[in-house]
Enzyme design. Structure first.
Site, PDB file in Angstrom:
ATOM      1  N   GLY A 141      -3.341  -4.387  -3.210  1.00 25.90           N
ATOM      2  CA  GLY A 141      -2.238  -4.836  -2.368  1.00 25.90           C
ATOM      3  C   GLY A 141      -2.532  -6.136  -1.642  1.00 25.90           C
ATOM      4  N   GLU A 188       0.159   0.132  -5.532  1.00 29.56           N
ATOM      5  CA  GLU A 188      -0.806   1.162  -5.115  1.00 29.56           C
ATOM      6  C   GLU A 188      -2.043   1.020  -6.003  1.00 29.56           C
ATOM      7  OE1 GLU A 188      -1.283   3.717  -2.744  1.00 29.56           O
ATOM      8  OE2 GLU A 188      -3.120   3.930  -3.897  1.00 29.56           O
ATOM      9  N   SER A 237       6.828   5.746   2.112  1.00 27.13           N
ATOM     10  CA  SER A 237       7.612   4.531   2.348  1.00 27.13           C
ATOM     11  C   SER A 237       8.406   4.058   1.118  1.00 27.13           C
ATOM     12  CB  SER A 237       6.702   3.407   2.868  1.00 27.13           C
ATOM     13  OG  SER A 237       5.556   3.236   2.059  1.00 27.13           O
ATOM     14  N   ASP A 267       0.688  -1.498   4.756  1.00 27.76           N
ATOM     15  CA  ASP A 267       0.287  -0.256   5.426  1.00 27.76           C
ATOM     16  C   ASP A 267      -1.061   0.222   4.878  1.00 27.76           C
ATOM     17  OD1 ASP A 267       0.318   2.172   6.774  1.00 27.76           O
ATOM     18  OD2 ASP A 267       1.642   3.140   5.317  1.00 27.76           O
ATOM     19  N   HIS A 276       0.890  -1.176   0.000  1.00 25.67           N
ATOM     20  CA  HIS A 276       0.000   0.000   0.000  1.00 25.67           C
ATOM     21  C   HIS A 276       0.919   1.215   0.000  1.00 25.67           C
ATOM     22  CE1 HIS A 276      -2.599  -3.202   1.474  1.00 25.67           C
ATOM     23  NE2 HIS A 276      -3.655  -2.451   1.242  1.00 25.67           N
TER      24      HIS A 276
END
Ligand SMILES: C[S@@+](CC[C@H](N)C(=O)[O-])C[C@H]1O[C@@H](n2cnc3c(N)ncnc32)[C@H](O)[C@@H]1O
Length: 281
Positions: free
Chosen positions: A146, A120, A102, A166, A41
């Site tokens: 994801g 994504e 990230s 995440d 993610h």
């Protein structure tokens, strides 16, 4: 998909997540073998903290805004420097206007042999993310769910590395998806390291999540938490956690140095920060 990370970029939750991420990547670099980071993610990769969204909440001021120029005692200062140096390199004029997501934190720390797969789902966000890595053969950006990738992309061919999960937690069920997704991925790749971010807001959901992880038959799980304040009477993001499966053997000790610094800089008077084993061989 309404979640926009730009409102939250650089907040205390990003700080904890990216500090842990950077320590895991630094550990993977200790051995010569190539590794891959899979970020399920990934977000858009780079955030403008002077932009409308970040200014509206101002959350970054209570996160990276407090950390970047603080006098951090050793050994925490040295341990946080790979992460903080990435942020500083994006802001050569000082201050913090540009904050890395990230995938960018990871990318800046990779060696030439290492790879990043960044996933994504949001169509526009994945395009933005792609634009940051155009022509970069070490990075693959994929517009995909994801949760599917968590099953389908492990193990990576390098057979070494980290999966960062995440999710936005904007929908009911993300705790269940996280626990189930981890169980599926772990069955396929028990040797991988997994780092899962979660919010500490709905305490009952957090308790259930931890119980599910304890019952999952996974040998080594370290639960790293930062709680800014005791539980609020109304639901509020009081803290967050990073569950790390197969953590580097040094991570617990590194967190013992880093967490008190984050607690004191980012938390309120009764803040707590801990690293506890949910499962241990
Ligand atoms: C918390 S943000 C990620 C932040 C990023 N990991 C970082 O640390 O910079 C969550 C992201 O997941 C994306 N997303 C939501 N549902 C998804 C899904 N099913 N698969 C992949 N991405 C998803 C959202 O668009 C959002 O960008």
């Amino acid at each position: 998909m309404n979640y926009r990370h730009a409102f939250h970029a650089g907040n205390f939750a990003d700080v904890l997540k990216h500090a842990v991420l950077a320590r895991i990547v630094e550990y993977l670099k200790r051995k010569p073998g190539a590794f891959r980071v899979i970020d399920t993610h990934a977000g858009i990769g780079l955030y403008d903290l002077s932009g409308e969204e970040a200014q509206k909440t101002g959350e970054w001021r209570g996160g990276i805004g407090r950390l970047l120029d603080a006098a951090i005692p050793e050994p925490a200062g040295g341990l946080l420097s790979p992460y903080l140096d990435v942020v500083r390199a994006l802001n050569p004029e000082g201050g913090v206007r540009h904050y890395p997501g990230s995938p960018l934190v990871t990318r800046r720390l990779l060696r030439e042999s290492d790879r990043l797969t960044a996933i994504e789902l949001h169509p526009q966000d994945s395009q933005t993310l792609k634009s940051h890595f155009a022509g970069d053969w070490q990075v693959r950006v994929i517009a995909l769910d994801g949760w599917l990738a968590l099953g389908a992309h492990v193990p990576p061919k390098e057979k070494r590395g980290l999966v960062l999960v995440d999710p936005p937690f904007e929908q009911e069920g993300d705790f269940d998806r996280l626990a189930d997704g981890l169980a599926t991925a772990y069955r396929r790749w028990p040797g991988g390291t997994y780092a899962l971010w979660y919010p500490i807001k709905d305490r009952a959901a957090v308790r259930r999540f931890r119980e599910a992880l304890k019952a999952a038959g996974i040998a080594r799980i370290l639960d790293i938490t930062l709680e800014l304040r005791p539980p609020s009477p109304e639901p509020r993001l009081d803290g967050c956690g990073m569950v790390v499966v197969n953590p580097p053997f040094v991570l617990e000790e590194e967190m013992a140095a880093i967490l008190p610094v984050l607690r004191d800089l980012l938390g309120e008077r009764n803040a707590t920060a801990r690293a506890e084993w949910l499962a241990r061989e």
